[in-house]
Each structure stands twice: as C-alpha cells, then as structure tokens.
Design a protein around this motif. Structure first.
Motif, PDB file in Angstrom:
ATOM      1  N   ARG A 146       0.833  -1.200   0.000  1.00  0.00           N
ATOM      2  CA  ARG A 146       0.000   0.000   0.000  1.00  0.00           C
ATOM      3  C   ARG A 146       0.874   1.260   0.000  1.00  0.00           C
ATOM      4  O   ARG A 146       0.622   2.215  -0.730  1.00  0.00           O
ATOM      5  CB  ARG A 146      -0.877  -0.024   1.250  1.00  0.00           C
ATOM      6  N   LEU A 147       1.930   1.208   0.833  1.00  0.00           N
ATOM      7  CA  LEU A 147       2.844   2.360   0.883  1.00  0.00           C
ATOM      8  C   LEU A 147       3.479   2.614  -0.470  1.00  0.00           C
ATOM      9  O   LEU A 147       3.583   3.754  -0.933  1.00  0.00           O
ATOM     10  CB  LEU A 147       3.931   2.117   1.924  1.00  0.00           C
ATOM     11  N   GLN A 148       3.906   1.517  -1.109  1.00  0.00           N
ATOM     12  CA  GLN A 148       4.564   1.668  -2.409  1.00  0.00           C
ATOM     13  C   GLN A 148       3.604   2.232  -3.438  1.00  0.00           C
ATOM     14  O   GLN A 148       3.961   3.122  -4.218  1.00  0.00           O
ATOM     15  CB  GLN A 148       5.111   0.313  -2.876  1.00  0.00           C
ATOM     16  N   GLN A 149       2.389   1.724  -3.416  1.00  0.00           N
ATOM     17  CA  GLN A 149       1.388   2.221  -4.362  1.00  0.00           C
ATOM     18  C   GLN A 149       1.174   3.722  -4.190  1.00  0.00           C
ATOM     19  O   GLN A 149       1.139   4.484  -5.156  1.00  0.00           O
ATOM     20  CB  GLN A 149       0.065   1.504  -4.131  1.00  0.00           C
ATOM     21  N   GLU A 150       1.060   4.097  -2.914  1.00  0.00           N
ATOM     22  CA  GLU A 150       0.806   5.502  -2.626  1.00  0.00           C
ATOM     23  C   GLU A 150       1.956   6.381  -3.121  1.00  0.00           C
ATOM     24  O   GLU A 150       1.752   7.453  -3.679  1.00  0.00           O
ATOM     25  CB  GLU A 150       0.652   5.669  -1.118  1.00  0.00           C
ATOM     26  N   ASP A 151       3.181   5.867  -2.884  1.00  0.00           N
ATOM     27  CA  ASP A 151       4.372   6.604  -3.302  1.00  0.00           C
ATOM     28  C   ASP A 151       4.377   6.787  -4.822  1.00  0.00           C
ATOM     29  O   ASP A 151       4.635   7.888  -5.332  1.00  0.00           O
ATOM     30  CB  ASP A 151       5.609   5.834  -2.843  1.00  0.00           C
ATOM     31  N   ALA A 152       4.070   5.706  -5.497  1.00  0.00           N
ATOM     32  CA  ALA A 152       4.066   5.748  -6.976  1.00  0.00           C
ATOM     33  C   ALA A 152       3.006   6.742  -7.465  1.00  0.00           C
ATOM     34  O   ALA A 152       3.248   7.521  -8.396  1.00  0.00           O
ATOM     35  CB  ALA A 152       3.796   4.362  -7.530  1.00  0.00           C
ATOM     36  N   LYS A 153       1.859   6.703  -6.803  1.00  0.00           N
ATOM     37  CA  LYS A 153       0.767   7.581  -7.192  1.00  0.00           C
ATOM     38  C   LYS A 153       1.167   9.050  -7.028  1.00  0.00           C
ATOM     39  O   LYS A 153       0.945   9.884  -7.904  1.00  0.00           O
ATOM     40  CB  LYS A 153      -0.435   7.281  -6.290  1.00  0.00           C
ATOM     41  N   ARG A 154       1.799   9.312  -5.894  1.00  0.00           N
ATOM     42  CA  ARG A 154       2.221  10.689  -5.603  1.00  0.00           C
ATOM     43  C   ARG A 154       3.240  11.171  -6.631  1.00  0.00           C
ATOM     44  O   ARG A 154       3.166  12.284  -7.142  1.00  0.00           O
ATOM     45  CB  ARG A 154       2.822  10.738  -4.201  1.00  0.00           C
ATOM     46  N   LYS A 155       4.169  10.269  -6.962  1.00  0.00           N
ATOM     47  CA  LYS A 155       5.200  10.646  -7.933  1.00  0.00           C
ATOM     48  C   LYS A 155       4.575  10.926  -9.295  1.00  0.00           C
ATOM     49  O   LYS A 155       4.969  11.860  -9.994  1.00  0.00           O
ATOM     50  CB  LYS A 155       6.244   9.531  -8.043  1.00  0.00           C
TER      51      LYS A 155
END
Lengths: 408, 447
Positions: A329-338
């Motif tokens: 979930r954290l990784q997904q969020e990070d990717a989304k933000r980027k």
C-alpha cells in the motif's frame, strides 16, 4: 599597644527597649540626607534576584530550569521531596591522599535529579495549558536524514516508523541538508550556542538499540477540526439504518444522503473505502459551491494506517500477509504521488516555450488577457498587462507592500 | 519605532495581576513573571474586566504591533486538532456513537460508568495565535533573539533570510513550510553573555598591564617571537616530558571545570598560555610541515594521534605504537615519494612521545582543545568569548512545536500554524484563561 577604647557613652545610656522607644518608621527609615540610589521596588527585585531568583541565573545541569519547578523560596520542588525521603549518609574520614580521588569522584557524581514531570515543564506558572515540549536531538535528526536520503524511504514511511509528524520530517531533512552544505563550504556554525540550548530545553534522544526516539515524540494522526463541524446539528435518523462518519460528513456539508446501493449501512457497496475516499465532490447552489466533508478516516495524515489496523483485525489475513499488504500500500501511494507530481510538471512545461540560443535559453510563457481575467468592465486585476484608463494603485497611500509569500 | 517597551516594576495599587510582561529574557521580566497574579475581578463590570484583560495580554502579545493592525489580524476561527487513533477508526465506523440509546439499551451500569473524559481543548489560549505567524515573533520563539524587539531589529537590519531571500519586513506572515535563517553572529550576540564593559576591562588591564604589553610586542615583531620560541623550546627540552604533560593536564582540567564563570583577563592569559604549551610540546616532534601555529592544525594533529592510538589498541599492540607507525610511514613511502622521510620521522617521534601519556590524559587534552576550537577566545566578537549563554536565559528556554529549529545553523522552519489540542495550547503565553477569555471577548465585540 593601642589604647583601650572605653565602652561608648551611647551604649550605656540607651534605655531599655519598650513599646514607646520603638516607632515603626524609626526602624525602617534611613537617616541619611543623600537620596537613596534604589527605590523600594528595585531593592525588592534585587533581593529576589539574589535569593530565590539566583536559581535562574545559570542553567540547571541536565535539566530544564523553569519558574514553576521551584517553590516561592527557591527550592526545587522535585528535589525537596526527595531530600525529605532519604537522610544524608555519614562519610567516614579515612587517610586522605588516596581517598581524595574517590571523594572527588563522588562529589562529581551528584545525585541525579529526577526527570521533570509535566508540572515542572511549565515556563509560565499561571498558564497550565502551555508546557515546554521536547525537541529532536542531533542524533535523531541525523537518523531521520539518513532514512530519507540514504535509505531512500518515503517521508510517510519514516514518519510512521519514528512517530514524528510528516511536515517535521521534511523540515528536518531540509535543515540537515543545509547544515551539511554549510559544513562543506567551511562556514562557521553556532556550536556552543546549540549545545547550550540543548541543555536547557527537554530533548528527545535516540535509542541506540531500536534506532527510534526514546519517548513518543508527537501524535502523527492529528485530525484538524474543520470549520464545518463547529455547528451542533440535531439530525434525526432512522434507527433501522446505520449512520456512519461518512453520513455525518454529508450532513455537516449539507449534501444529500448517498444512494442505498452505495451506502455501507444498507449493505450496499461504497465506491471507495472511507479511508481512501479523497475524490472531491462539490455540492451547493451556483456561487455557494463547497466540497463535501470527507470522513475522519480520509482526512487524517496517515489513512493507510486505518487499512493496516483493519487488516490486523481481520482473522482471515495472516500476520505476514498484513505486513506485505502494508508495504504494498505504501509503495502504491508513493508511486501515485510521484505520478501526480510528474503530471503537474508536464502540464507546467507544456505552457512554456523554450528557445535555445548559444548563450541563453529563453523561456516564453503564453498569457492571455481575456474577459475572464479583466472582467466585464475591463478593470479586473487577474489578467496581466496595463489597461488604458485604469489607474495603478501601486503608489497609493495604505497599499501594503509586505510580500505574502517567498518562493524557495 | 515611536514607543519603547519598558518593563516597569511598578503597578497601580499593587495589583499584581496587571504587571506588564514582555516577550523578553530580561531579569526585570523574569521578576515580574515570578510575582504575576490573577487579575482582579471583584467589583468590576464586564467592560472593565475585558478592557484590562486585553491591555494586559497585549503588553505581551505583539506589543510592537499597532492595535489597528492587530485588530485586522484577529481571527475568530481557532485552529485545533484532535489526535485520532487508527485502531479506533478501523474498529468502529461511527455507528456506535449514533446508535439509538432508547428502549432500554442503556443499562444502569453503563450509565454509572462514564468514560474518562479527555481534557478540554483550551480554545481561549489561542486568541493571539495569528501573531505567532509574524516573522519577528517566530525568530524570538526559535530563540534566535533575546526579545521580540531585538528580533524585529535583526529583520530590519537585514540579518534575516526567508527561503534564502533577504526579508526586511518584520510583519511578514510566515507560510507553513517557510524556512527562516538568521546570521549566526547575530544570534550568538543576542543570546550570549555581554562583553565586559570598557571600564571593567580598563581596570583589569591596569592590574596586569605588563604582561599585556609583552604580548603586544610579541604580536608586532615576528623575529622576536621566533627567538622567544626557540628559547622556550630549549628550556622545555631539558624538562621531563612527563612533567610538562602533567602541567598541561592540570591546566586543561581547570579550563574545563570553570566554563561557567566569568572570563577575566587572567583567564584569557591562562588560555593563551595553555595553547602555547601545547604548541611547544608538539613542535618537539619536529614535524614542522604539519604543524603551523594555528589552533586548528594542532587540533587536527592531536586528533590524528589519538586515532592512531585507538587503532593500536584495537590491534592489541598497545605497547609498541612506534613500530606500527613506522610500518605505516613506509607504506606512505610507496604512495607518495615527495615527503616520505620527514613524515616517518615525525610519526615515530610522536609515537615515542605518546608512550608517556595515558589515554585519559589524551582524551582530556582533546576535549580541552575541542572546546577551544569550537568556542575560541576572540576579542573581535561583540559578545564575551568564549561564548556563554546570557544570564536568566534558561527560565525562558522552550521551543514551541510549530517550529522545527536547527540551532547549529541558526535556521528554522515554520511547520504549520499553532494549534490547540486536548489539554494543550501551542501559543506560548504567560496568562491564564482568566485573561485570555475576556481578551478574546473584547476583540469579538468588533467583529
């Protein structure tokens, strides 16, 4: 041999003290004709500064030193309680030379002060709602910087790991970067000053084993009280249907109830889980549009923690799976933000035209002075450019010239 | 500024609730703070209570701001936060709170057993929160200046940068994420003990004028210095190195022990003598290429030697450091042939020297040198050197949470606006609700 001085006549003739010989003013008055250098008030102040106030002149070793930590007579309150509890031990006086060293060491090793409690951390004795809160120690700052810059973790992740607010994490990284740059440039730092401050204010240290703060630094999931929720609303609802935080948010913002197939309480399937529901929904009449208030799950800084806790509560998900889902979930969020940042940069770049010459690069940004900017009367200030017949307010009296923001 | 902010000791009819408290670290202010009392309320009407409350509060909160300006800034919206528990949010979607309570759902027991209430949110303490956004107030709160007025002066004089750009407006309202930076020299001046006044200096100089003049001579003529140094060196060589080091150790101890006391001319001389002796000691290792007369070079050399010792100890050959040094020197030979012989000699000499010093002594030396290196005696500074915190500073020392401060570089970030949370308000204020609430009411009247 100097001659003996006989007892003075005055001392012999003084009458026995009685009520009549003493008047109040005689005792307090100074019989000098020169004007007093100090007023009563100043005298009292300096008396205080030499008495109870002397504690504040120098910082207390390994502790804060606030007014409310002392009683009126200038005794440290937490120290006083301890002294009453234990009597001083008698020290045997043996042969000096060898014992001197040991004694000195013992003297150096003063009985450690008890840690301050909340009462001792109030700098203003009358204000019970303000306490001096701890700051991050140098090691802790370095650790945070390392996790973000060296280990490449996201600010969100480091914030959860260290229990420090995300904005503070970002600021710490920024400040440490500046510090490193200044060291590299050979600029002088205010090291003795920093050390003095660290000894005066409560400091949250780094636990060397866990590599985390010794105490919990601050709550990371602060929910800001939204002005829409200031009102008290009496809202009758049916007992047969569930009224959730999502519904409460809709009531506060005057939005209609969700359709039954989307409402969780009616066994409908919501479009999104409450914690990930961040898509804006606008309600209100034209001219009074406002976004619908989202539930607290979506408005807190770390909504993903709600999902994590939900996973933990679910008996069908195994513990290692919970962890894996959390990381994902954290990784997904990070990717989304980027992706969002990238897209915004691309849109910005699209508006610009870059013209390369051999010496300069010209950046031309297209602007348009349309009716939306100038307004129907042609006097609006939103569009760029000078408008004929519209006087400039720039030099008028009362124009505030203080900038409202400084770009980094 | 037209007016000046005074801290009078006098109050009308000894009403100690009406003392003027300022944003300042002065001892007058501390004394007033120590005897501040609650404001009187008996026999006063609401207007009087509100009027006095607002004037008491405004003496502290932004007294450098005109009333009209402040009235424009005043906001009825008070920022507050409530810490949420993710576990609670996960287990309950709000239906528990909204579920019906009628039809006998409430048992006797649940009615009696009330949940422990959170401490209330002190909203009224946030009355003056908009003023904390001002640049001068933020500088004072970050402990970069000893009073809000001084902070204001720093801004006006161009010593403050916001996001790397000079900002000359003390009334600039910081936005969340703004970084402000004050010149470290100014901060050291503002927070350091003041330099002893010229009169005192003159008095001490008269007392030991001879030595001072001797020193001046030394500074003037370089030739003389060399001759002198050689002479002292000759003397030193004849003395036992152990004795020299013992002297050094004693000196270092006294310097370290008495950092708190005032530094007179005598102590400065001590410090200078100390650095000279160390220089002499090190110059006997004849590594003249490494050693210059600057303290920094000495510091680096000692640190280097200490490291060698540590490495030796780790290797387990503490008895023979010189041999290892030689080995290292020979390795150096291979790498850089330009200064091989001298370096090797220097390290061996140093190694021999080290045998006479214990680790504890070395550490002490290092600590003394380090403190001298970081906090040097420098007469050119506008504050007393070595730097010491000014008197009565610790009673005012706190950093509010809405700022993240790095004191080493004298920079801070304004993270967010100050907020109230259950039981805590982030606006530093010496007053209780008895002052803040009527003051809030006063300004509310005009909205």
């Amino acid at each position: 041999m100097p001659p003996r001085i006989p007892p003075s006549a005055a001392s012999i003739t003084i009458p026995r003290p009685s009520v009549h010989t003493h008047c109040k003013s005689c005792l307090t008055r100074a019989f000098s004709s020169t004007p007093s250098s100090q007023t009563q008030l100043r005298k009292r102040m300096f008396n205080w500064l030499q008495g109870p106030g002397a504690n504040f002149r120098q910082p207390l070793a390994n502790s804060t030193n606030y007014l409310s930590a002392y009683d009126r007579r200038g005794n440290l309150i937490r120290d006083r309680n301890k002294k009453q509890g234990s009597s001083p031990e008698p020290v045997s006086e043996g042969p000096e030379t060898e014992n001197v060293v040991a004694l000195e060491e013992a003297a150096e090793e003063e009985p450690r002060l008890r840690k301050e409690d909340e009462e001792d951390l109030r700098p203003f004795p009358l204000n019970h709602t303000f306490i001096s809160q701890s700051i991050l120690s140098d090691e802790l700052r370095e650790e945070i910087w390392k996790r973000v810059r060296v280990d490449g973790k996201s600010v969100r992740q480091v914030s959860v790991e260290m229990g420090v607010d995300m904005r503070r994490i970002a600021a710490v990284v920024r400040l440490v970067e500046v510090e490193r740059r200044m060291v590299a440039e050979g600029k002088s730092l205010a090291i003795p000053y920093a050390r003095a401050i660290q000894s005066m204010v409560p400091v949250n240290k780094l636990n060397p084993q866990t590599r985390k703060p010794v105490e919990e630094h601050e709550p990371i999931n602060d929910l800001e009280q939204h002005p829409m929720t200031y009102r008290q609303i009496f809202w009758p609802t049916s007992e047969s249907r569930a009224f959730t935080r999502t519904d409460a948010g809709r009531v506060f913002s005057g939005a209609p109830r969700l359709p039954d197939e989307q409402e969780r309480g009616q066994d409908g399937k919501p479009l999104l889980e409450p914690w990930q529901d961040t898509t804006p929904e606008i309600v209100g009449k034209p001219g009074h549009e406002h976004p619908v208030l989202k539930p607290a799950d979506a408005r807190i800084p770390h909504p993903h923690l709600v999902a994590y806790e939900k996973d933990k509560l679910d008996p069908t998900i195994k513990s290692h799976e919970v962890r894996a889902r959390y990381v994902e979930r954290l990784q997904q969020e990070d990717a989304k933000r980027k992706a969002i940042i990238e897209r915004q940069a691309r849109i910005e770049e699209k508006k610009k035209i870059r013209i390369e010459t051999d010496r300069w690069q010209f950046v031309v940004t297209e602007v348009r002075a349309t009716r939306t900017g100038t307004g129907l009367d042609g006097r609006g200030t939103k569009a760029p450019g000078f408008r004929y017949g519209v006087p400039s307010q720039e030099r008028k009296k009362g124009q505030v010239k203080i900038p409202t923001s400084v770009e980094v | 500024m037209r007016n000046r902010a005074t801290t009078p000791l006098k109050v009308k009819k000894t009403f100690l609730g009406e003392l003027r408290i300022r944003q300042s670290w002065s001892k007058y202010n501390l004394y007033n703070l120590s005897r501040l009392a609650k404001p009187r309320e008996r026999g006063r009407n609401l207007f009087q209570v509100k009027w006095t409350a607002k004037s008491i509060a405004r003496n502290y909160h932004g007294e450098q701001v005109r009333e009209k300006q402040w009235v424009r800034m005043f906001d009825t919206r008070i920022r507050s936060v409530i810490p949420m528990d993710a576990k609670y949010l996960a287990s309950n979607d709000g239906t528990l709170e909204s579920a019906g309570r009628g039809s006998g759902l409430d048992s006797r027991e649940s009615l009696r057993r009330k949940p422990k209430a959170d401490p209330s949110i002190p909203y009224m303490q946030m009355t003056f929160a908009p003023l904390e956004r001002r640049l001068d107030t933020a500088i004072f709160r970050a402990m970069f200046a000893s009073s809000a007025r001084q902070a204001r002066q720093f801004v006006v004089h161009g010593a403050v940068k916001v996001n790397g750009k000079e900002m000359r407006y003390p009334g600039y309202l910081l936005n969340p994420g703004d970084m402000f930076h004050v010149q470290p020299e100014r901060v050291m001046f503002a927070t350091g003990a003041p330099k002893p006044s010229a009169k005192l200096e003159a008095a001490t100089e008269d007392a030991d004028g001879e030595e001072n003049t001797a020193e001046e001579k030394e500074g003037d003529t370089a030739d003389e210095e060399v001759v002198e140094d050689q002479a002292t060196d000759d003397v030193e060589v004849e003395r036992d190195p152990r004795e020299v080091l013992k002297d050094l150790k004693a000196q270092a101890k006294t310097i370290l022990a008495s950092t708190k006391q005032d530094l007179g001319a005598k102590r400065k001389q001590d410090l200078r003598a100390f650095s000279k002796t160390i220089q002499r000691l090190l110059s006997r290792s004849k590594s003249s290429t490494i050693l210059t007369d600057s303290i920094e070079a000495q510091f680096a050399e000692i640190q280097h030697q200490l490291q060698i010792r540590r490495q030796n100890q780790e290797a387990g050959t503490s008895s023979l450091p010189s041999a290892q040094d030689e080995a290292r020197a020979s390795a150096d030979d291979g790498v850089e042939p330009s200064t091989p012989a001298e370096k090797g000699e220097a390290s061996t000499e140093a190694g021999h020297e080290e045998n006479s010093i214990t680790d504890g002594e070395y550490n002490e030396l290092l600590a003394a040198l380090q403190s001298m290196h970081e906090n040097p005696v420098d007469d050119s500074k506008p504050y007393a050197t070595p730097w010491m915190p000014r008197d009565y500073m610790s009673a005012f020392a706190f950093i509010p949470r809405y700022l993240e401060v790095n004191h080493k570089i004298c920079a801070a970030v304004y993270l967010r606006h100050p907020v109230a949370r259950p039981g805590l308000a982030e606006v530093p204020s010496p007053f209780s609700d008895l002052v803040q609430a009527p003051a809030f009411g006063w300004y509310l009247r005009r909205r």
